[in-house]
Design an enzyme around this catalytic site. Structure first.
Site, PDB file in Angstrom:
ATOM      1  N   ARG B 529       0.779  -1.223   0.000  1.00 17.88           N
ATOM      2  CA  ARG B 529       0.000   0.000   0.000  1.00 17.88           C
ATOM      3  C   ARG B 529       0.821   1.288   0.000  1.00 17.88           C
ATOM      4  NH1 ARG B 529      -0.033   2.759   4.621  1.00 17.88           N
ATOM      5  NH2 ARG B 529      -1.860   3.955   4.020  1.00 17.88           N
ATOM      6  N   GLU B 717       4.197  -7.566  -3.454  1.00 23.88           N
ATOM      7  CA  GLU B 717       3.832  -8.870  -2.899  1.00 23.88           C
ATOM      8  C   GLU B 717       3.618  -9.964  -3.934  1.00 23.88           C
ATOM      9  OE1 GLU B 717       0.904  -6.852  -0.205  1.00 23.88           O
ATOM     10  OE2 GLU B 717       1.702  -8.327   1.186  1.00 23.88           O
TER      11      GLU B 717
END
Ligand SMILES: Cc1cc2nc3c(=O)[nH]c(=O)nc-3n(C[C@H](O)[C@H](O)[C@H](O)COP(=O)(O)OP(=O)(O)OC[C@H]3O[C@@H](n4cnc5c(N)ncnc54)[C@H](O)[C@@H]3O)c2cc1C
Lengths: 324, 757
Positions: B529, B717
């Site tokens: 994020r 990720e």
């Protein structure tokens, strides 16, 4: 780490009395790559640590009339990069360059490598009071024994961790040992001891003895050696299985051979039957696989490590064929 | 200038924190030194499951140098409370009990007590003097065993939640949930080919190089300052507030540099303990873990069992899929099975799908997030089945993926609709890559070679809160404060977005990661994020500065602010040559128009912009004699939205692959029959070294995220998701042996090949 006295030794002669007669009371320190870990984890709890690095002149690689002499404090890196060793005793160079990582080879010494303690995870854990730590159980028997011995084990099932010892044994090397009454010499074949003879130690050094030299007989013409090591990752990893083979060839007939297995037994495991079998044989694939089979004939795997048999057979025959 | 029309974005400036890090000057948690500081050490349970009958600390307290001892009795009893830490949802009562065991120990390594002493050695010695009376209980360390009705129960008060409703059943299964669309049974009937397989993955650790640490100073006014290595200073503050039951205004968390986290440095382990010891002694207390403690006493990620079934028609259309996913939560509920279930079949358009997830407690450390939590386990299963289906149908595996790939408007199996995403673009780029086009030469020495591919998805936790606060210096440079700890180069990429907005260069920005008193609430660096959300705030801050600058210029130039233009980095008023200039030129010339130029923005951006897709290609060489696998060539292809700093994007891809290779080939917690981990060192827990990895090639596909001003998509990720499956598929192509268990280490692969021979 338990508190201990730290002593800088100044000569070879004084070391035995600094060590004293009781095992465990004192420990010699070379590069410390193994010993410091043992101290930190309370596996080794000596009262005295005797530093050898303060003794001048124990770091050398010399060719003499009767063979190669290596000082005990010679680093693995110096052995790895010695042209003399690379040219005439290449099996040793191959084995040493497969040890650990460049950083550890820069600091670790050859005598320390031969005398290092096993890496069995039960022995190395504070939580297991195993046979080698003075307890009454070998936890590998009913525990996880994936990396344990398939030959020569019992009642303890460690594998000997040293790569260099396997190669040196294949070169018929011996060690010079200093004790209170002066020096003695011992073939590596006799130096290492099985757990059934002495559960607490992996070699026959007495408490007040230490290794002062490694002696390798002069290399013979038409002789080559090879070291093959299987490990899970390509650095910082001990052998799951390894083999050192030297062969003297006339044409494609083997006139003399030595075969030593690593990573499978509590000591570097020499297989004289195979050495005799190879003598006088033309090296073919059939001969190599017969030799490989013979080398593992005594194997008696545990619950998780039978994979090592075929793995070791495969590298033995591969090594023999590579030298032919 | 790069091809994307941006001036700064897409370039590769040197990171602001780089020199300090490579010269060893950067300050990490263990570098903190405070006057009068004591050292703390934790006593850990030798039992995987036992009742705590009593703790006698009197002997330890009597040891000279020992200043205090803490146990669970020093922590307030707290009620159940669920908190969202960004990458994982936890019950704070469990967090408290995990930090210092209360009533029961639930895994070997569970913290039982802690000592503060004048030196680390004295603290270690004191641990030996603490007498703990345990009543050992039967333990369970595998997910399938733990699900059985007669399994030892970890939590007698834990009632299983079944499809969202709490039941009366006491079980290690904390939760069973389901996602369902269409009619899977009908879908399988429609299929010409159906394949069903079972998989197991091992417990693995994030393996960050820097161990956990915390230095606490609880002063006489009752204010707690905590220095630590964390992904989220505010998350640590929240946990301290809850676990210690103290007012939030009484806690300051100072984030130090962080030597890796990968999801494992959000939950607290040492921080509350160090705080309690500091309160008790009146001294600062520093605690650090050693590597063994990191393995047994922090939060590795879940081992899992999966059963996956997929069906397709002869022309290669997937008609149905089901997935049964059971993940080990460890000692307390909260495995990443939810996230895994949200990612497992997402790269495919599947009309009939059912996913069942089980969150299961076992006597292992509480599992924690690890880079795309839950998705790597999942993809190992699903991407193997996809590979088998493609092979059975005689279709190229990438063609099969393209044919069934998802685009905007398709639904994820867990419900939400995809916005604009780059799934197909990524797979197509893989298919037309040089690597996929090159033929794989056979080995000359009897080794076996094969090529495998796999895809992966991670939904990106794009939302969350981020704040930026800036002040402008007279020379036009900017001090930029942020609350996002910098793990992968985010100081650089966030600065670059601010610079781009203002027409500055990256080095005009001086980014500072500051403590929790100095900046607005910022969620943890996790879930991919940070570049998205904190970058979003940086852009908004830049816009606010432009607005403010116009106002100031309006005064200085004596014109109306509305009439001032800002374009291509230039402020201008009509065609007036006197009234124009860059931000940098003008920021020193606005004296007398108000104080220094500052701006502050706090955001919670719309996080629905869509996740990241990756497709990887790998060539392996297997030694049939030993079962050892070498990676010959590796290419990671990924939709990265916009690559703000391409080097750090590539670094994320390469780092993810490196970790994925570890999952695939070597890494596992090896458990002894007594419930302990036998290999809790970096020697025996084998992470790949540089010699085990080839240069990892990357192909960046840029499909901008429509909900971000610069198109940023989380990238960190998803690159760990495909590797185990891609490598398993390559091993199969090389050897004819399918591997259904991780890791595919030489002992396992050699045994499996021997069985199949
Ligand atoms: C991460 C890691 C990976 C490793 N991988 C490998 C590997 O792949 N293969 C391998 O062979 N080894 C490996 N090792 C072991 C390493 O090679 C040895 O630790 C090293 O060679 C020991 O040498 P040293 O000088 O540091 O010995 P020290 O640590 O100083 O001593 C080791 C032991 O030998 C004793 N000792 C030292 N010198 C003498 C002497 N002259 N006479 C009698 N006793 C003596 C010490 O008392 C001590 O018990 C690894 C070690 C580590 C830490």
């Amino acid at each position: 780490m338990k508190k201990f006295a730290y002593i800088d030794a100044t000569s070879v002669d004084t070391v035995p009395s600094l060590l004293g007669r009781r095992f465990g009371q004192a420990q010699v320190l070379a590069g410390g790559t193994d010993l410091v870990g043992e101290l930190k984890e309370y596996i080794a709890t000596p009262d005295r640590v005797v530093n050898l690095k303060s003794i001048p002149g124990l770091d050398y690689i010399r060719q003499e009339d009767d063979g190669l002499k290596i000082g005990p404090l010679t680093t693995l890196a110096d052995i790895e990069t010695s042209t003399l060793i690379n040219d005439q005793y290449s099996v040793l160079q191959q084995a040493v360059s497969a040890i650990a990582s460049p950083q550890i080879r820069n600091v670790g010494t050859i005598a320390g490598n031969i005398c290092q303690r096993p890496r069995c995870w039960y022995y190395r854990s504070e939580d297991f009071d195993c046979l080698k730590n003075g307890g009454d159980t070998c936890y590998s028997v009913r525990g996880v024994n994936r990396y344990h011995a398939i030959i020569g084990g019992g009642p303890c099932y460690i594998v000997h961790p040293s790569d260099s010892a396997v190669a040196l044994m294949s070169l018929n090397a011996s060690v010079k040992i200093q004790g209170p009454r002066g020096p003695r010499e011992e073939m590596l074949d006799d130096f290492f001891v099985l757990p059934e003879l002495n559960i607490m130690r992996e070699n026959g050094l007495r408490a007040n003895e230490f290794v002062t030299e490694i002696i390798v007989p002069a290399s013979k013409p038409n002789t080559k050696g090879i070291y093959v090591k299987v490990r899970e990752r390509d650095a910082i990893d001990f052998a799951m299985a390894s083999v050192a083979v030297t062969m003297t060839m006339s044409g494609n007939t083997c006139s003399e051979a030595t075969v030593v297995l690593g990573g499978v037994a509590p000591v570097p495991w020499r297989v004289p039957d195979v050495e005799q079998f190879l003598q006088g044989k033309q090296i073919t694939e059939d001969v190599a696989s017969a030799a490989a089979e013979m080398a593992l004939r005594e194997a008696d795997p545990m619950s998780d490590n039978s994979y090592k048999i075929e793995m070791t057979q495969n590298i033995v025959s591969q090594a023999i064929l590579d030298l032919a | 200038m790069s091809t994307n029309g941006y001036k700064v974005i897409g370039s590769r400036p040197i990171r602001h924190d780089g020199v300090d890090k490579v010269t060893g000057r950067a300050k990490y948690g263990a570098d903190v030194q405070l006057t009068g500081m004591l050292y703390g050490k934790v006593l850990r349970s030798p039992h995987p499951h036992a009742k705590l009958k009593g703790i006698d600390t009197s002997k330890a307290e009597a040891l000279p140098g020992v200043k205090a001892i803490a146990t669970a009795a020093d922590l307030p009893q707290i009620a159940d409370k669920i908190a969202d830490l960004g990458e994982a949802v936890v019950n704070l009562r469990d967090s408290s009990n995990n930090v210092l065991a209360y009533g029961k120990v639930l895994y070997r390594g569970h913290a039982v007590a802690a000592v503060a002493a004048t030196s680390r050695h004295i603290a270690a010695e004191a641990l030996e003097l603490i007498q703990v009376e345990y009543e050992p209980l039967p333990h369970v360390t595998s997910v399938l065993e733990a699900m059985k009705d007669d399994a030892p129960i970890l939590h007698e008060d834990l009632k299983m939640t079944e499809m969202g409703e709490e039941t009366d059943k006491v079980s290690n299964i904390a939760n069973h949930f389901q996602h369902k669309q269409g009619d899977p049974e009908a879908g399988f009937t429609e299929a010409d080919m159906v394949i069903e397989r079972e998989f197991e993955t091992a417990t693995v650790h994030q393996g960050y190089i820097e161990p956990h640490n915390a230095t606490a100073e609880w002063n006489e006014e009752g204010h707690l300052t905590l220095y630590t290595s964390t992904q989220g200073a505010f998350s640590v503050r929240d946990q301290l507030v809850e676990i210690l039951q103290i007012p939030v205004s009484k806690v300051t968390v100072v984030p130090m540099e962080i030597g890796g986290g990968f999801g494992g440095k959000i939950s607290v382990y040492l921080a509350p303990v160090a705080a309690v010891l500091s309160r008790k002694t009146g001294h600062p207390v520093q605690m650090t873990m050693d590597r063994d403690e990191v393995f047994i006493g922090s939060g590795p990620t879940a081992a899992s069992y999966l059963k996956i079934k997929m069906g397709a028609t002869n022309d290669g259309r997937i008609t149905a899929a089901t997935a049964y996913m059971a993940y080990e939560a460890g000692a307390y509920p909260g495995s990443p099975v939810g996230a895994g279930a949200g990612c497992i079949l997402t790269p495919y358009r599947i009309p009939n799908v059912q996913i069942d997830g089980y969150d299961v407690c076992v006597n292992k450390p509480k599992s924690n997030a690890y880079r795309a939590p839950g998705a790597t386990n999942a993809a190992f299963g699903s991407e193997t089945v996809v590979d088998e289906l493609a092979e059975a149908l005689g279709i190229d595996p990438l063609e099969f993926r393209i044919k069934n790939g998802v685009t905007e408007g398709d639904r994820r199996p867990d419900g939400p609709e995809h916005p604009r995403i780059g799934c197909i673009e990524t797979t197509e780029a893989a298919k037309s890559s040089a690597h996929y086009g090159a033929s794989l030469e056979p080995s000359s020495d009897g080794k076996l070679r094969g090529r495998g591919v796999a895809s992966g998805y991670w939904f990106n936790f794009n939302g969350g809160r981020s704040a930026i606060s800036v002040s402008v210096n007279d020379d036009g440079s900017i001090n930029m404060l942020e609350g996002s700890t910098d793990i992968g180069g985010s100081r650089a990429s966030i600065s670059m977005m601010l610079a781009e907005t203002l027409g500055l260069s990256a080095k005009d920005i001086n980014p500072r990661v500051v403590d929790t008193d100095a900046i607005g609430y910022t969620d943890a660096t996790g879930g991919s994020r940070t570049t998205f959300a904190t970058g979003y705030a940086a852009h908004a801050t830049g816009k606010a500065l432009i607005c403010e600058m116009k106002k100031r210029l309006a005064q200085a130039w004596e014109v109306s602010a509305d009439a001032i233009d800002f374009k291509d980095g230039l402020f201008s008023y009509k065609n007036d040559e006197e009234k124009r200039g860059t931000f940098k030129e003008l920021s020193g010339k606005i004296g007398g128009t108000g104080g220094p130029l500052v701006a502050q923005i706090s955001t919670q951006p719309d996080g629905s912009g869509g996740g990241a897709f990756a497709t990887h290609i790998v060539d392996v060489e297997v030694d049939p004699e030993t079962g050892k696998v070498d990676i010959l060539r590796y290419t990671a292809v990924q939709d990265v939205g916009t690559a703000i700093h391409p080097s750090y994007v590539e670094g994320q891809l390469q780092g993810g692959v490196a970790q994925g290779v570890g999952w695939a080939l070597n890494e596992e917690y090896i458990y002894n029959t007594d419930g302990g981990m036998t290999n809790s060192s970096f020697l025996d827990y084998r992470m790949p070294t540089s010699l085990d990895l080839p240069m990892i090639e990357t192909i960046l596909v840029e499909v901008p995220n429509v909900s971000h001003p610069y198109g940023v998509r989380g990238v960190g990720e998803v690159p760990i998701v495909p590797p185990p499956a891609a490598i398993a598929n390559a091993i199969y192509r090389a050897t004819g042996t399918r591997m259904y268990e991780l890791p595919m280490s030489p002992p396992r692969l050699a045994s499996q090949m021997a069985k199949n021979a």
